[in-house]
Design a protein around this motif. Structure first.
Motif, PDB file in Angstrom:
ATOM      1  N   GLN A  69       0.829  -1.203   0.000  1.00 58.51           N
ATOM      2  CA  GLN A  69       0.000   0.000   0.000  1.00 58.51           C
ATOM      3  C   GLN A  69       0.865   1.256   0.000  1.00 58.51           C
ATOM      4  OE1 GLN A  69      -2.196  -1.760   3.468  1.00 58.51           O
ATOM      5  NE2 GLN A  69      -3.793  -0.428   2.650  1.00 58.51           N
TER       6      GLN A  69
ATOM      7  N   PRO B 149      -4.067  -0.938   7.184  1.00 60.45           N
ATOM      8  CA  PRO B 149      -2.944  -1.659   6.566  1.00 60.45           C
ATOM      9  C   PRO B 149      -3.346  -3.099   6.249  1.00 60.45           C
ATOM     10  CG  PRO B 149      -2.229  -0.501   8.553  1.00 60.45           C
ATOM     11  CD  PRO B 149      -3.733  -0.404   8.498  1.00 60.45           C
TER      12      PRO B 149
ATOM     13  N   GLU C 239       1.464   5.373   0.877  1.00 58.50           N
ATOM     14  CA  GLU C 239       1.160   6.230   2.034  1.00 58.50           C
ATOM     15  C   GLU C 239      -0.211   6.878   1.873  1.00 58.50           C
ATOM     16  OE1 GLU C 239       4.204   8.997   3.276  1.00 58.50           O
ATOM     17  OE2 GLU C 239       5.783   7.545   2.822  1.00 58.50           O
TER      18      GLU C 239
ATOM     19  N   LEU D 164      -2.912   4.380   2.694  1.00 59.30           N
ATOM     20  CA  LEU D 164      -3.006   4.116   4.137  1.00 59.30           C
ATOM     21  C   LEU D 164      -3.785   5.199   4.876  1.00 59.30           C
ATOM     22  CD1 LEU D 164       0.549   2.647   4.743  1.00 59.30           C
ATOM     23  CD2 LEU D 164      -1.633   1.442   4.989  1.00 59.30           C
TER      24      LEU D 164
END
Length: 163
Positions: A82, A92, A84, A87
């Motif tokens: 993933q 997560p 940033e 997220l």
């Protein structure tokens, strides 16, 4: 019927390409607005893309075999980590993807797809995945219903209108 599952081998490229094409042929026949097609060269391009994902994304291909006759396949891989930005929106996770599943027509409804899916899920779990993403062509109601029975849920719905 004595079905076994075996992994893809390097000399299976032509077999894999033929199954990719069978899947596309099936999807073409299920498209109610006739937008999906399979032109000359489709198999080679799709094979190259799939083999790239196989190598670069820790992928796996399993074939279902009935008395030495290959009757279906599943192809999956581990999705990229993933970002940033991602997220900021979701928890997560490490997602695996089932990219293709196909079973020859005469073997459908006998649990072969379920066996292939479960084998791929086991592999993806071993790779650290905590969820599996797959997409189904909306007109393929049988596949959609089968995935629901296996615990998958509708997550996103794309819509198209021909104008």
């Amino acid at each position: 019927m004595s079905v076994s599952i075996r992994e893809y081998r390097d000399n299976d490229q032509e077999l894999f390409r033929r199954f990719i094409e069978k899947l596309q042929d099936f999807v073409v026949t299920t498209d109610p607005i006739k937008r999906i097609r399979k032109l000359l060269g489709f198999g080679e391009v799709a094979l190259k893309r799939s083999l790239k994902n196989l190598k670069e994304k820790n992928g796996k291909i399993y074939f279902a075999v009935d008395n030495e006759k290959v009757i279906g396949y599943v192809f999956g891989f581990v999705l990229d980590k993933q970002t940033e930005d991602n997220l900021l929106e979701v928890e997560p996770t490490q997602v695996g993807q089932i990219d293709d599943l196909y079973v020859d027509e005469e073997y459908r409804g006998k649990g072969i797809g379920k066996i292939l899916i479960q084998k791929m899920e086991e592999y993806l779990k071993e790779q650290g995945c905590d969820s599996v993403w797959l997409e189904v062509f909306a007109p393929n109601k049988y596949a959609h219903d089968s995935y629901l029975k296996l615990g998958y849920m509708d997550r996103e719905i794309g819509m198209l209108k021909k104008i």
